[in-house]
Design an enzyme around this catalytic site. Structure first.
Site, PDB file in Angstrom:
ATOM      1  CG  ASP A 257      85.191  53.313 -29.775  1.00 44.54           C
ATOM      2  OD1 ASP A 257      84.895  52.866 -30.878  1.00 44.54           O
ATOM      3  OD2 ASP A 257      85.874  54.339 -29.619  1.00 44.54           O
ATOM      4  NE  ARG A 258      82.142  47.269 -25.134  1.00 49.36           N
ATOM      5  CZ  ARG A 258      81.291  46.298 -25.490  1.00 49.36           C
ATOM      6  NH1 ARG A 258      80.381  45.892 -24.629  1.00 49.36           N
ATOM      7  NH2 ARG A 258      81.363  45.736 -26.685  1.00 49.36           N
TER       8      ARG A 258
END
Length: 419
Positions: A257-258
């Site tokens: 997600d990051r």
């Protein structure tokens, strides 16, 4: 038939309600950015790439439906209207960087067009529509490239060698067509291995508490006929200890997600545990993510904001009731969904949606441009991946309230401060 989590044509957007899967295929219309915000926050749509796409396309729907009204103002006003909608959508979920990255890029585009020579509102609106729609096309192509690069890397780097031509892998959460515009990131690598005849089987975790693995990844793997076995999250260590050699388990593959600039990676909670187990058992650990997930402004995982969700998601579980008929055959009543408590009365629960895996536990980060690996000092070398340099993900300004009127969408400006 290819699975589609997002159905879009200009002016119309539908998403596959992932809270109803794998028992019912229900497409929800997204008529507005409010619908999109709710769908993202409630996880009717999830997966970092899919979240960004639904947000961008919901603005496109709003623009299409209000094109005439929005065209009546200036180019600057049209750009500001779009930017305010993007700001609002970025507040839906904080951890996934793809949404903020898409919003910043689309903001830059409409500002550039609005300040162009003889700029008019219709040009700004059309530029936005074309850019948002191109993101949908690009995502599928990028995922297919990630799949190819990852599969090639695994075949080239597998530790288990010899006469065994096929390998098994482990994956976590859902990173397939349901989390993207199509094909998937980590699950795209699984698909590529399978298509090349190199996959023995994939073990996939149930991914508590929302069960994205058992519900969604299982749904995709069964749909595509890919050999697979479900395990609970707590079985991964035993699987690696007892089945690594017999099953030729070559890698753990997850999404992201990051990704911070040092390689620390935020992904679905439970990823960190798998990385530790993979390192102990001498199994490769791969992160699959488009370059839009790499946030060069975030220096380490300590700077990543981790979303915490309601404890009720841990305390309760939802699904169709199961009945056994007189012959002993199990029947699933898909016309009814029930919520069941799985914890003692009075239980308190902690529910972080993500965890951060340190870069030192990651062997490679698979992007659409290639696999990023560490140098002899253990530092990921982003410059070794072909393509445009990775930039910082900038923050959007605080959102301003909007209102609908006969003049279209307008930003509600705060009252002037008395001097």
């Amino acid at each position: 038939m290819v699975l589609q989590a997002i159905r879009y044509s200009r002016g119309q957007l539908e998403i596959l309600d992932q809270l109803q899967l794998p028992y019912e295929d229900i497409y929800l219309p997204i008529h507005s950015t409010s619908d999109a915000w709710d769908a993202i926050k409630s996880m009717k749509v999830r997966g970092a790439p899919a979240i960004a796409l639904v947000a961008a396309l919901s603005v496109a729907v709003t623009v299409s439906q209000n094109f005439q009204d929005l065209s009546a103002g200036t180019a600057i006003k049209a750009a500001n209207n779009i930017i305010s909608l993007l700001r609002y959508l970025v507040t839906s979920r904080p951890t996934a960087v793809n949404l903020a990255d898409a919003a910043v890029k689309l903001k830059a585009l409409v500002i550039e067009v609005a300040h162009g020579p003889s700029a008019q509102a219709p040009a700004v609106l059309n530029a936005y529509l074309e850019a948002a729609e191109q993101m949908l096309v690009d995502d599928v192509q990028d995922n297919e490239r990630i799949g190819r690069h990852g599969a090639e890397w695994i075949r080239r780097n597998k530790i288990l060698r010899g006469s065994e031509r096929k390998v098994s892998v482990i994956t976590h959460c859902n990173t397939g067509s349901l989390a993207t515009a199509g094909y998937g990131t980590a699950l795209g690598i699984v698909r590529s291995l399978h298509a090349a005849g190199s996959l023995r089987q994939v073990f996939y975790t149930e991914t508590r508490p929302y069960n994205q693995g058992s519900r969604l990844t299982g749904y995709e793997l069964i749909h595509d006929g890919i050999p697979a076995t479900l395990i609970t999250d707590s079985m991964a260590g035993t699987l690696l200890d007892t089945k690594r050699k017999p099953e030729s388990i070559a890698a753990v593959i997850v999404g992201a997600d990051r990704v911070a600039s040092n390689g620390d990676t935020a992904n679905k909670v439970g990823t960190y545990t798998l990385a530790v187990l993979a390192r102990y058992h001498d199994v490769k650990f791969l992160v699959a993510a488009p370059r839009t997930t790499i946030d060069m402004k975030t220096k380490t995982g300590a700077d990543i904001v981790i979303e915490e969700r309601p404890e009720i998601e841990v305390l309760n579980i939802r699904g169709p009731p199961v009945r056994t008929d007189p012959s002993g055959e199990v029947q699933i009543s898909t016309d009814t969904m029930e919520t069941v408590r799985v914890a003692a009365r009075g239980t308190r629960a902690w529910n972080p949606a993500f965890d951060v895996t340190p870069a030192e536990l990651i062997d490679g980060i698979v992007t659409e441009r290639g696999v990023v690996e560490k140098d002899e000092h253990g530092v990921f070398q982003w410059d070794n991946v072909p393509g445009d340099p990775l930039g910082d993900v900038q923050e959007l300004d605080e959102p301003k309230p909007l209102k609908m009127s006969a003049d279209g969408i307008t930003v509600v400006e705060p009252p002037a401060t008395a001097k």
